[in-house]
Design a protein around this motif. Structure first.
Motif, PDB file in Angstrom:
ATOM      1  N   TYR A 101       0.848  -1.194   0.000  1.00 32.41           N
ATOM      2  CA  TYR A 101       0.000   0.000   0.000  1.00 32.41           C
ATOM      3  C   TYR A 101       0.883   1.244   0.000  1.00 32.41           C
ATOM      4  O   TYR A 101       0.980   1.947   1.001  1.00 32.41           O
ATOM      5  N   PRO A 102       1.560   1.504  -1.115  1.00 34.43           N
ATOM      6  CA  PRO A 102       2.452   2.669  -1.162  1.00 34.43           C
ATOM      7  C   PRO A 102       1.665   3.972  -1.010  1.00 34.43           C
ATOM      8  O   PRO A 102       0.441   3.981  -1.100  1.00 34.43           O
ATOM      9  N   PRO A 103       2.366   5.068  -0.765  1.00 32.76           N
ATOM     10  CA  PRO A 103       1.675   6.341  -0.581  1.00 32.76           C
ATOM     11  C   PRO A 103       0.882   6.739  -1.833  1.00 32.76           C
ATOM     12  O   PRO A 103       1.246   6.390  -2.952  1.00 32.76           O
ATOM     13  N   ALA A 104      -0.187   7.486  -1.589  1.00 30.24           N
ATOM     14  CA  ALA A 104      -1.032   7.937  -2.691  1.00 30.24           C
ATOM     15  C   ALA A 104      -0.317   9.014  -3.518  1.00 30.24           C
ATOM     16  O   ALA A 104      -0.510   9.108  -4.713  1.00 30.24           O
ATOM     17  N   ARG A 173       6.859   2.790  -5.944  1.00 33.93           N
ATOM     18  CA  ARG A 173       5.880   3.333  -6.899  1.00 33.93           C
ATOM     19  C   ARG A 173       4.561   3.657  -6.206  1.00 33.93           C
ATOM     20  O   ARG A 173       4.192   3.041  -5.221  1.00 33.93           O
ATOM     21  N   LEU A 174       3.871   4.605  -6.757  1.00 36.16           N
ATOM     22  CA  LEU A 174       2.602   5.056  -6.177  1.00 36.16           C
ATOM     23  C   LEU A 174       1.504   4.047  -6.468  1.00 36.16           C
ATOM     24  O   LEU A 174       1.527   3.360  -7.464  1.00 36.16           O
ATOM     25  N   ARG A 175       0.544   3.997  -5.563  1.00 38.97           N
ATOM     26  CA  ARG A 175      -0.596   3.100  -5.775  1.00 38.97           C
ATOM     27  C   ARG A 175      -1.568   3.742  -6.763  1.00 38.97           C
ATOM     28  O   ARG A 175      -1.676   4.969  -6.844  1.00 38.97           O
ATOM     29  N   PRO A 176      -2.316   2.933  -7.474  1.00 33.53           N
ATOM     30  CA  PRO A 176      -3.348   3.487  -8.357  1.00 33.53           C
ATOM     31  C   PRO A 176      -4.385   4.243  -7.531  1.00 33.53           C
ATOM     32  O   PRO A 176      -4.603   3.940  -6.367  1.00 33.53           O
ATOM     33  N   ALA A 177      -5.031   5.194  -8.137  1.00 37.26           N
ATOM     34  CA  ALA A 177      -5.972   6.051  -7.421  1.00 37.26           C
ATOM     35  C   ALA A 177      -7.077   5.266  -6.739  1.00 37.26           C
ATOM     36  O   ALA A 177      -7.574   5.663  -5.703  1.00 37.26           O
TER      37      ALA A 177
END
Length: 181
Positions: A101-104, A173-177
């Motif tokens: 759960y990477p940062p948004a 990597r960022l999480r999808p929206a």
């Protein structure tokens, strides 16, 4: 004079002091908040910074314990299973949580560099407390066997390692929206 130990029999409970200064309470609070249904719908912000800091602190805990403390004949906690949970399981849980759960929003290295303030403050606090009370939470913070230069070298090495971990954590990597919805 003592280094390490769970604090049994010491006035004020040094073991309790050690745990409260560590990342474990922050880690659990940040992880629980991040996975609360209300928080899942919100986009990062301060919560992701808390999670990143908690992940750094617990990853550091696991690495430092494995490299500098595992195998030493020093009681670091009140019961053996506590060592396993605090020093092996929780660091892995927090790192996996960060990866799954990477940062948004992207957290820059510059923004995340403030996470190192707490570990540095902890070292300073431990050295002052140890000089006054004769107890250091970890053998590598005890200046008697190696002097303050030795403590500074080990502490600087840990700080450099933490900066490396911060760099890695900010590269996830960022999480999808819609990942948390």
């Amino acid at each position: 004079r003592q280094a390490g130990g769970c604090g049994r029999g010491e006035p004020g409970g040094a073991g309790r002091d050690q745990r409260m200064m560590g990342g474990h309470p922050v880690a659990e609070a940040a992880r629980a908040k991040a996975h609360h249904p209300v928080a899942r719908g919100k986009a990062g912000g301060r919560l992701d910074h808390w999670r990143g800091a908690a992940t750094l602190y617990m990853a550091t805990t696991g690495i430092v314990f494995s490299v500098l403390l595992a195998g030493l004949d020093v009681e670091l906690t009140a019961v053996p299973w506590d060592n396993i949970v605090l020093h092996y399981i929780m660091p892995v849980v927090l790192v996996l949580d960060w990866l799954m759960y990477p940062p948004a929003r992207r957290i820059s290295f510059r923004q995340a560099a403030v996470w190192i303030i707490f570990p540095i403050a902890y070292v300073v606090y431990s050295l002052i407390r140890g000089a006054i009370g004769g107890w250091y939470p970890y053998p590598f913070l005890d200046p008697d066997p190696q002097g303050y230069v030795g403590v500074a070298i080990v502490s600087a090495g840990i700080a450099v390692g933490e900066l490396g971990l911060i760099w890695l954590l900010t590269r996830v990597r960022l999480r999808p929206a819609r990942a948390h919805q």
